[in-house]
Motif scaffolding. Structure first.
Motif, PDB file in Angstrom:
ATOM      1  N   UNK A  44      36.994  54.026  42.150  1.00  0.00           N
ATOM      2  CA  UNK A  44      36.061  52.940  42.440  1.00  0.00           C
ATOM      3  C   UNK A  44      36.610  52.040  43.534  1.00  0.00           C
ATOM      4  N   UNK A  45      35.733  51.600  44.390  1.00  0.00           N
ATOM      5  CA  UNK A  45      36.102  50.684  45.463  1.00  0.00           C
ATOM      6  C   UNK A  45      35.603  49.292  45.096  1.00  0.00           C
ATOM      7  N   UNK A  46      36.517  48.325  44.982  1.00  0.00           N
ATOM      8  CA  UNK A  46      36.122  46.960  44.656  1.00  0.00           C
ATOM      9  C   UNK A  46      35.474  46.345  45.887  1.00  0.00           C
ATOM     10  N   UNK A  47      34.255  45.870  45.711  1.00  0.00           N
ATOM     11  CA  UNK A  47      33.504  45.294  46.814  1.00  0.00           C
ATOM     12  C   UNK A  47      33.700  43.788  46.873  1.00  0.00           C
ATOM     13  N   UNK A  48      33.605  43.119  45.734  1.00  0.00           N
ATOM     14  CA  UNK A  48      33.721  41.661  45.720  1.00  0.00           C
ATOM     15  C   UNK A  48      34.089  41.185  44.320  1.00  0.00           C
ATOM     16  N   UNK A  49      34.855  40.098  44.263  1.00  0.00           N
ATOM     17  CA  UNK A  49      35.223  39.489  42.986  1.00  0.00           C
ATOM     18  C   UNK A  49      34.763  38.050  42.964  1.00  0.00           C
ATOM     19  N   UNK A  55      33.944  35.522  34.750  1.00  0.00           N
ATOM     20  CA  UNK A  55      34.348  36.103  36.027  1.00  0.00           C
ATOM     21  C   UNK A  55      33.634  37.438  36.179  1.00  0.00           C
ATOM     22  N   UNK A  56      33.480  37.868  37.413  1.00  0.00           N
ATOM     23  CA  UNK A  56      32.703  39.073  37.697  1.00  0.00           C
ATOM     24  C   UNK A  56      33.382  39.859  38.810  1.00  0.00           C
ATOM     25  N   UNK A  57      33.308  41.176  38.707  1.00  0.00           N
ATOM     26  CA  UNK A  57      33.842  42.059  39.739  1.00  0.00           C
ATOM     27  C   UNK A  57      32.790  43.134  40.013  1.00  0.00           C
ATOM     28  N   UNK A  79      33.418  42.367  34.011  1.00  0.00           N
ATOM     29  CA  UNK A  79      34.055  41.062  33.974  1.00  0.00           C
ATOM     30  C   UNK A  79      33.901  40.431  32.609  1.00  0.00           C
ATOM     31  N   UNK A  80      33.931  39.088  32.610  1.00  0.00           N
ATOM     32  CA  UNK A  80      33.770  38.336  31.373  1.00  0.00           C
ATOM     33  C   UNK A  80      32.566  37.422  31.513  1.00  0.00           C
ATOM     34  N   UNK A 139      29.216  29.494  36.585  1.00  0.00           N
ATOM     35  CA  UNK A 139      30.269  28.811  37.342  1.00  0.00           C
ATOM     36  C   UNK A 139      31.170  29.789  38.093  1.00  0.00           C
ATOM     37  N   UNK A 140      30.562  30.647  38.862  1.00  0.00           N
ATOM     38  CA  UNK A 140      31.290  31.583  39.708  1.00  0.00           C
ATOM     39  C   UNK A 140      31.407  30.950  41.100  1.00  0.00           C
ATOM     40  N   UNK A 141      32.609  30.973  41.667  1.00  0.00           N
ATOM     41  CA  UNK A 141      32.852  30.245  42.912  1.00  0.00           C
ATOM     42  C   UNK A 141      32.043  30.765  44.103  1.00  0.00           C
ATOM     43  N   UNK A 142      31.761  32.047  44.169  1.00  0.00           N
ATOM     44  CA  UNK A 142      31.003  32.623  45.282  1.00  0.00           C
ATOM     45  C   UNK A 142      29.751  33.346  44.774  1.00  0.00           C
TER      46      UNK A 142
END
Length: 182
Positions: A3-8, A68-70, A78-79, A118-121
């Motif tokens: 898997x390629x992580x795109x954004x966190x 949090x999300x990935x 995520x959570x 409350x995700x920063x991005x």
């Protein structure tokens, strides 16, 4: 395939809504204590209300604190609220949305809606997931069109063989050809 992580997306520092609710509860408690009303008045009710608001704000803070999300090329994980671990395959996602007041993302699938608050991005993550979903739809449409073209060609080939064997006439073959090539 890896898997390629795109954004966190990580949780934000200060959560504005629980903080505002907490401050309101503390101010209400202080006002109740300082006014010096007698116990026959509304003071016991105000103490209970202010303590309830303070406890509610702490529960709200715990609710959103660990989100949090990935996003990868295959899944979103995520959570979510209260630290619940979530793992959603990209193929099962039906929609994605934002919650602007809470700076959050809502991911909908056949199993329900999951909120990451409350995700920063959050806006960037929303745009990325939307892009992935649109690309998936385009890919599905392309595969459907290729399959349709192949099946029409296969059908035409079968009817040509029937024509060559004398099972159908030239007129019947031409009619089927018109239907299949529309």
């Amino acid at each position: 395939m890896e898997e390629k992580i795109i954004i966190k997306g990580k949780p934000q520092g200060i959560k504005k809504v629980p903080l505002i609710v907490f401050v309101i509860g503390v101010v209400l408690f202080i006002i109740t204590a300082v006014t010096g009303w007698s116990w026959d008045d509304i003071v016991p009710v105000m103490y209970v209300v202010s303590i309830g608001i303070i406890i509610g704000s702490l529960i709200m803070l715990y609710y959103v604190n660990s989100c949090e999300i990935c996003v990868t090329d295959k899944r979103i994980y995520g959570k979510a609220a209260f630290g619940a671990r979530v793992d959603i395959p990209i193929d099962s996602i039906s929609a994605v949305g934002t919650i602007s007041f809470w700076d959050g993302i809502v991911v909908s699938s056949s199993s329900g809606r999951i909120k990451f608050l409350y995700i920063d991005n959050a806006d960037e993550i929303h745009a990325t997931i939307t892009k992935i979903l649109i690309e998936r739809q385009k890919k599905d449409t392309t595969i459907t069109n290729i399959t349709k073209e192949n099946s029409a060609a296969d059908e035409l080939k079968k009817f040509k063989e029937l024509l060559d064997c004398g099972v159908i006439t030239q007129d019947e073959f031409n009619e089927k050809k018109k239907q299949l090539l529309k």
